[in-house]
Design a protein around this motif. Structure first.
Motif, PDB file in Angstrom:
ATOM      1  N   GLU A 183     -51.601  62.072   5.418  1.00  0.00           N
ATOM      2  CA  GLU A 183     -52.481  62.507   4.335  1.00  0.00           C
ATOM      3  C   GLU A 183     -51.645  63.248   3.297  1.00  0.00           C
ATOM      4  O   GLU A 183     -50.993  64.243   3.615  1.00  0.00           O
ATOM      5  CB  GLU A 183     -53.578  63.432   4.864  1.00  0.00           C
ATOM      6  N   VAL A 184     -51.689  62.753   2.079  1.00  0.00           N
ATOM      7  CA  VAL A 184     -50.948  63.367   0.972  1.00  0.00           C
ATOM      8  C   VAL A 184     -51.913  64.185   0.108  1.00  0.00           C
ATOM      9  O   VAL A 184     -51.673  65.350  -0.191  1.00  0.00           O
ATOM     10  CB  VAL A 184     -50.227  62.281   0.147  1.00  0.00           C
ATOM     11  N   VAL A 185     -53.013  63.551  -0.281  1.00  0.00           N
ATOM     12  CA  VAL A 185     -54.012  64.211  -1.123  1.00  0.00           C
ATOM     13  C   VAL A 185     -55.218  64.537  -0.245  1.00  0.00           C
ATOM     14  O   VAL A 185     -55.903  63.641   0.247  1.00  0.00           O
ATOM     15  CB  VAL A 185     -54.408  63.312  -2.310  1.00  0.00           C
ATOM     16  N   GLU A 203     -48.300  70.641  -2.945  1.00  0.00           N
ATOM     17  CA  GLU A 203     -48.159  70.008  -1.625  1.00  0.00           C
ATOM     18  C   GLU A 203     -48.419  68.504  -1.693  1.00  0.00           C
ATOM     19  O   GLU A 203     -47.865  67.745  -0.888  1.00  0.00           O
ATOM     20  CB  GLU A 203     -49.091  70.700  -0.621  1.00  0.00           C
ATOM     21  N   TYR A 204     -49.216  68.048  -2.667  1.00  0.00           N
ATOM     22  CA  TYR A 204     -49.343  66.600  -2.876  1.00  0.00           C
ATOM     23  C   TYR A 204     -47.942  66.028  -3.133  1.00  0.00           C
ATOM     24  O   TYR A 204     -47.568  64.982  -2.617  1.00  0.00           O
ATOM     25  CB  TYR A 204     -50.205  66.252  -4.102  1.00  0.00           C
ATOM     26  N   VAL A 205     -47.184  66.741  -3.977  1.00  0.00           N
ATOM     27  CA  VAL A 205     -45.844  66.276  -4.362  1.00  0.00           C
ATOM     28  C   VAL A 205     -44.917  66.281  -3.149  1.00  0.00           C
ATOM     29  O   VAL A 205     -44.216  65.306  -2.873  1.00  0.00           O
ATOM     30  CB  VAL A 205     -45.268  67.159  -5.498  1.00  0.00           C
ATOM     31  N   MET A 209     -42.261  63.192   1.366  1.00  0.00           N
ATOM     32  CA  MET A 209     -42.038  62.986   2.803  1.00  0.00           C
ATOM     33  C   MET A 209     -42.552  61.618   3.247  1.00  0.00           C
ATOM     34  O   MET A 209     -41.957  60.972   4.109  1.00  0.00           O
ATOM     35  CB  MET A 209     -42.669  64.107   3.619  1.00  0.00           C
ATOM     36  N   ALA A 210     -43.649  61.171   2.661  1.00  0.00           N
ATOM     37  CA  ALA A 210     -44.154  59.828   2.985  1.00  0.00           C
ATOM     38  C   ALA A 210     -43.096  58.785   2.656  1.00  0.00           C
ATOM     39  O   ALA A 210     -42.827  57.870   3.454  1.00  0.00           O
ATOM     40  CB  ALA A 210     -45.436  59.547   2.203  1.00  0.00           C
TER      41      ALA A 210
END
Length: 285
Positions: free
Chosen positions: A221-223, A231-233, A238-239
């Motif tokens: 989960e990114v967003v 943290e989205y960034v 990391m993804a």
């Protein structure tokens, strides 16, 4: 354009610790402009048939979902499963065993709260539980607000129920390998839920991502409602570093308690592979 889909692949119903039924969630998601939805109750798939039927009646594309509690490096971590067969025997039995420890833990939490001068918390929490097997800290928090001990659930978690405070009892969950295996063998895709919420050192976090990938996990989960824009960034990077697909979900529990509503998140960053691209054949229309 695939990143610019209003997908909400993380929320909870009365089957775990949410306050709305699967039907009410499906309607709320549709009204909020959600274009792909998943109900991800904690350690429980009993709401899946209702959620799928409700989504179909709303004309809302649907992925099966669950949020599995695991223990990693001494902390509770959540792994979301998407697009699996909700009747898979290995998955259903694994979840049943994971839920089994909650009742005992809840009674111990209640005993600690009684010692802190708050009697009857177990019985009070039960009033908020749709499924007694899934009694959780959230249900205790709602009771402590109702009883006037705290003004809101955030205050409950600041004063009670977290490590070092009265009412905190750790739970031994499934292992990371168990959770990923149950999901993938049932035909689904495993996702690390809201990674910024865990208080890991950089080394521990790297170990989580590495082991997750080793066991066959494919997404993160990114967003999410738990993440800040910075943290989205971070988790988009990391993804890409770990070759993981990106997921997006509000983690909606209740109109009164949740930080963000269904469908209200920003889109995924465009350079990422969305999890729904890997699950296109598992989407129910």
């Amino acid at each position: 354009m695939a990143s610019y889909l209003n997908a909400d692949l993380h929320c909870h119903s009365v089957a775990s610790d949410g306050t709305l039924t699967p039907e009410a969630l499906a309607q709320r998601a549709k009204l909020a402009g959600v274009e792909l939805w998943a109900l991800t109750d904690h350690d429980e798939v009993s709401g899946q048939q209702r959620a799928m039927a409700a989504a179909r009646s709303q004309g809302l594309p649907y992925l099966t979902g669950v949020e599995i509690s695991i223990t990693f490096a001494g902390q509770t971590v959540h792994i979301v499963g998407l697009g699996f067969d909700a009747a898979d025997t290995l998955l259903v039995e694994g979840l049943r065993q994971t839920r089994g420890g909650r009742g005992e833990r809840a009674r111990e939490m209640s005993e600690q709260l009684a010692q802190a001068g708050i009697p009857g918390a177990y019985e009070g929490a039960l009033k908020y539980v749709g499924n007694p097997e899934l009694i959780s800290r959230t249900h205790f928090a709602r009771y402590l607000v109702e009883a006037g001990v705290c003004s809101d659930t955030n205050e409950v978690f600041r004063r009670f129920l977290t490590e070092g405070k009265p009412g905190y009892i750790p739970h031994r969950w499934a292992t990371l390998g168990d959770a990923v295996t149950w999901i993938t063998r049932a035909g689904g895709l495993a996702v690390i839920a809201h990674p910024a919420r865990y208080k890991f050192t950089p080394n521990e976090e790297y170990a989580l991502f590495s082991e997750f990938k080793h066991h066959g996990g494919l997404g993160v989960e990114v967003v999410t409602g738990s993440h800040l824009p910075s943290e989205y960034v971070k988790y988009a990077e990391m993804a890409m570093e770990f070759g993981l697909a990106a997921s997006r979900g509000s983690d909606f529990h209740s109109p009164d308690e949740s930080r963000i509503d269904l469908g209200a998140l920003p889109y995924l960053p465009g350079q990422l592979t969305p999890v729904w691209e890997l699950l296109s054949e598992r989407i129910h229309h």
